[in-house]
Design a protein around this motif. Structure first.
Motif, PDB file in Angstrom:
ATOM      1  N   ILE A 255      33.849  49.657  44.308  1.00 15.44           N
ATOM      2  CA  ILE A 255      33.254  48.380  44.712  1.00 15.44           C
ATOM      3  C   ILE A 255      33.571  47.293  43.688  1.00 15.44           C
ATOM      4  CG2 ILE A 255      31.064  47.157  45.014  1.00 15.44           C
ATOM      5  CD1 ILE A 255      29.957  49.728  46.263  1.00 15.44           C
ATOM      6  N   LEU A 256      33.377  47.617  42.417  1.00 16.40           N
ATOM      7  CA  LEU A 256      33.624  46.623  41.370  1.00 16.40           C
ATOM      8  C   LEU A 256      35.106  46.281  41.265  1.00 16.40           C
ATOM      9  CD1 LEU A 256      31.174  47.825  38.575  1.00 16.40           C
ATOM     10  CD2 LEU A 256      30.958  45.823  40.051  1.00 16.40           C
ATOM     11  N   ASN A 257      35.960  47.224  41.577  1.00 12.34           N
ATOM     12  CA  ASN A 257      37.390  46.933  41.585  1.00 12.34           C
ATOM     13  C   ASN A 257      37.694  45.762  42.518  1.00 12.34           C
ATOM     14  OD1 ASN A 257      40.342  47.494  41.309  1.00 12.34           O
ATOM     15  ND2 ASN A 257      40.117  48.112  43.445  1.00 12.34           N
ATOM     16  N   ILE A 258      37.040  45.746  43.679  1.00  8.05           N
ATOM     17  CA  ILE A 258      37.283  44.683  44.656  1.00  8.05           C
ATOM     18  C   ILE A 258      36.497  43.420  44.322  1.00  8.05           C
ATOM     19  CG2 ILE A 258      37.024  44.026  47.077  1.00  8.05           C
ATOM     20  CD1 ILE A 258      39.323  45.939  46.534  1.00  8.05           C
ATOM     21  N   THR A 259      35.228  43.569  43.954  1.00  7.51           N
ATOM     22  CA  THR A 259      34.435  42.370  43.661  1.00  7.51           C
ATOM     23  C   THR A 259      34.978  41.630  42.443  1.00  7.51           C
ATOM     24  OG1 THR A 259      32.851  43.717  42.393  1.00  7.51           O
ATOM     25  CG2 THR A 259      32.323  43.276  44.699  1.00  7.51           C
ATOM     26  N   VAL A 260      35.337  42.370  41.402  1.00  2.00           N
ATOM     27  CA  VAL A 260      35.896  41.724  40.208  1.00  2.00           C
ATOM     28  C   VAL A 260      37.264  41.121  40.521  1.00  2.00           C
ATOM     29  CG1 VAL A 260      36.770  42.140  37.872  1.00  2.00           C
ATOM     30  CG2 VAL A 260      34.596  43.134  38.580  1.00  2.00           C
ATOM     31  N   SER A 261      38.036  41.793  41.368  1.00  2.00           N
ATOM     32  CA  SER A 261      39.321  41.238  41.782  1.00  2.00           C
ATOM     33  C   SER A 261      39.124  39.907  42.504  1.00  2.00           C
ATOM     34  CB  SER A 261      40.054  42.225  42.692  1.00  2.00           C
ATOM     35  OG  SER A 261      41.282  41.687  43.149  1.00  2.00           O
ATOM     36  N   ASN A 262      38.150  39.848  43.402  1.00  2.00           N
ATOM     37  CA  ASN A 262      37.871  38.598  44.122  1.00  2.00           C
ATOM     38  C   ASN A 262      37.386  37.504  43.176  1.00  2.00           C
ATOM     39  OD1 ASN A 262      38.574  39.818  46.516  1.00  2.00           O
ATOM     40  ND2 ASN A 262      36.708  39.245  47.591  1.00  2.00           N
ATOM     41  N   ILE A 263      36.530  37.889  42.233  1.00  2.00           N
ATOM     42  CA  ILE A 263      36.033  36.913  41.256  1.00  2.00           C
ATOM     43  C   ILE A 263      37.190  36.389  40.402  1.00  2.00           C
ATOM     44  CG2 ILE A 263      34.616  36.646  39.186  1.00  2.00           C
ATOM     45  CD1 ILE A 263      32.666  38.695  40.490  1.00  2.00           C
ATOM     46  N   THR A 264      38.063  37.299  39.979  1.00  2.00           N
ATOM     47  CA  THR A 264      39.208  36.893  39.166  1.00  2.00           C
ATOM     48  C   THR A 264      40.139  35.976  39.950  1.00  2.00           C
ATOM     49  OG1 THR A 264      39.088  39.029  38.029  1.00  2.00           O
ATOM     50  CG2 THR A 264      41.072  37.736  37.696  1.00  2.00           C
ATOM     51  N   ASN A 265      40.287  36.235  41.239  1.00  2.00           N
ATOM     52  CA  ASN A 265      41.100  35.349  42.076  1.00  2.00           C
ATOM     53  C   ASN A 265      40.529  33.932  42.081  1.00  2.00           C
ATOM     54  OD1 ASN A 265      43.035  37.232  42.875  1.00  2.00           O
ATOM     55  ND2 ASN A 265      41.805  37.941  44.605  1.00  2.00           N
ATOM     56  N   ILE A 266      39.206  33.834  42.123  1.00  2.00           N
ATOM     57  CA  ILE A 266      38.554  32.523  42.062  1.00  2.00           C
ATOM     58  C   ILE A 266      38.884  31.838  40.738  1.00  2.00           C
ATOM     59  CG2 ILE A 266      36.331  31.336  41.945  1.00  2.00           C
ATOM     60  CD1 ILE A 266      36.829  32.275  44.729  1.00  2.00           C
ATOM     61  N   TRP A 267      38.802  32.595  39.651  1.00  2.00           N
ATOM     62  CA  TRP A 267      39.092  32.022  38.333  1.00  2.00           C
ATOM     63  C   TRP A 267      40.543  31.566  38.228  1.00  2.00           C
ATOM     64  CZ3 TRP A 267      36.359  36.423  35.119  1.00  2.00           C
ATOM     65  CH2 TRP A 267      34.971  36.275  35.252  1.00  2.00           C
ATOM     66  N   LEU A 268      41.456  32.380  38.737  1.00  2.00           N
ATOM     67  CA  LEU A 268      42.867  32.003  38.685  1.00  2.00           C
ATOM     68  C   LEU A 268      43.117  30.721  39.477  1.00  2.00           C
ATOM     69  CD1 LEU A 268      44.577  35.496  39.137  1.00  2.00           C
ATOM     70  CD2 LEU A 268      44.516  34.113  37.055  1.00  2.00           C
ATOM     71  N   ALA A 269      42.513  30.649  40.657  1.00  2.00           N
ATOM     72  CA  ALA A 269      42.657  29.437  41.465  1.00  2.00           C
ATOM     73  C   ALA A 269      42.048  28.233  40.752  1.00  2.00           C
ATOM     74  CB  ALA A 269      42.002  29.634  42.828  1.00  2.00           C
ATOM     75  N   ALA A 270      40.920  28.454  40.097  1.00  2.00           N
ATOM     76  CA  ALA A 270      40.261  27.358  39.377  1.00  2.00           C
ATOM     77  C   ALA A 270      41.150  26.836  38.249  1.00  2.00           C
ATOM     78  CB  ALA A 270      38.920  27.832  38.820  1.00  2.00           C
ATOM     79  N   ILE A 271      41.849  27.745  37.577  1.00  2.00           N
ATOM     80  CA  ILE A 271      42.780  27.325  36.523  1.00  2.00           C
ATOM     81  C   ILE A 271      43.884  26.450  37.112  1.00  2.00           C
ATOM     82  CG2 ILE A 271      44.528  28.144  34.893  1.00  2.00           C
ATOM     83  CD1 ILE A 271      42.759  30.623  34.466  1.00  2.00           C
ATOM     84  N   GLY A 272      44.430  26.898  38.239  1.00  2.00           N
ATOM     85  CA  GLY A 272      45.490  26.127  38.879  1.00  2.00           C
ATOM     86  C   GLY A 272      45.017  24.765  39.352  1.00  2.00           C
TER      87      GLY A 272
END
Length: 279
Positions: A255-272
């Motif tokens: 579960i955390l593999n997916i939730t953290v992946s989704n959260i990290t995707n948000i962070w990466l997009a925020a950086i961009g």
């Protein structure tokens, strides 16, 4: 090490490889695609999937004694998205680079469900911290969808909303318990962890263009079925990680593999997006 790698490839991998060939060749035959280029593209997809599968198995084996393995794999499997972001920033296509990670936020929850069904652990998995899992997965998917609906003039408001929410979800994530029994490693983890992360990142980065090449030359349909198949293939690292963690009995880790992946995707997009707004 050889024995470990051979045992890492299971029936599921073989079945999916056959389905990949069947999908692309079927599309080429039905829609007049180039069979030779389709074969090259489909073979490339399978090679990519093989490399990613082996890399994920090695990474999880190396990290199995680490507390928080689900969180760690969630970060690691986002390596390809991070490279896409950097490439977009250097190329000046910042909005595209920011949107690339967010696309995974829609498919990741679906792949988690598929992994639990394939491992016959759906009910048991989603009984683990049910509220956190559902709320985090749904919210991160909705936040990603919100980005695609906004005009550039409203990106700053998207940042104002997503940054605190994503940080909240990350810091309130459930804590993974440590193992009571320490298992021996199948190989020396200090020698294989970094190379496997490198292979995963590079293979994951090239997976999208290879899948696109196979799809273009096979004239794969662009409807719902085509979208689901292609999106699933490009999210193979996350899916494979879930499968491996579930087979090892680590449902919370999956579960955390997916939730953290989704959260990290948000962070990466925020950086961009931040880079876009500052230019």
């Amino acid at each position: 090490m050889k024995t470990f790698l051979v045992s890492s490839i299971g029936k599921l991998d073989l079945i999916i490889w056959v389905l990949v060939l069947a999908f692309f060749f079927g599309s080429a035959l039905l829609f007049g695609g180039d069979l030779n280029l389709t074969f090259i593209g489909a073979s490339g997809v399978i090679v990519e999937m093989l490399l990613i599968s082996l890399a994920v198995e090695i990474i999880i084996e190396c990290l199995k004694k680490k507390k928080g393995i689900g969180t760690l794999t969630g970060f690691i499997t986002n390596g390809p998205e991070a490279i896409c972001l950097l490439a977009g920033l250097f190329a000046g296509d910042i909005v595209f680079a920011a949107s690339t990670p967010l696309g995974s936020n829609f498919m990741n929850p679906i792949l988690l469900i598929a992994a639990t069904l394939l491992c016959h652990q759906f009910i048991k998995t989603f009984s683990v911290h049910r509220v956190y899992s559902v709320v985090t997965l749904c919210t991160t998917a909705l936040l990603a969808a919100g980005f695609f609906l906004l005009s550039p003039s409203h990106y700053v408001w998207w940042l104002v909303i997503v940054i605190p929410l994503s940080l909240l979800f990350f810091f309130i994530r459930p804590t993974e318990p440590g193992k009571e029994e320490e298992e021996d490693f199948s190989f020396n983890p200090s020698l294989w962890l970094f190379p496997s992360i490198l292979i995963l990142t590079v293979a994951g980065y090239f997976l999208d263009p290879v899948v696109s090449f196979a799809a273009a030359n096979s004239h794969a349909p662009k409807g719902v079925i085509g979208f689901i198949v292609l999106a699933s293939l490009t999210s193979w690292p996350e899916f494979k990680s879930c499968i491996v963690l579930l087979r090892r009995g680590n449902r919370l880790g999956a579960i955390l593999n997916i939730t953290v992946s989704n959260i990290t995707n948000i962070w990466l997009a925020a950086i961009g997006i931040t880079a876009y707004l500052l230019t």
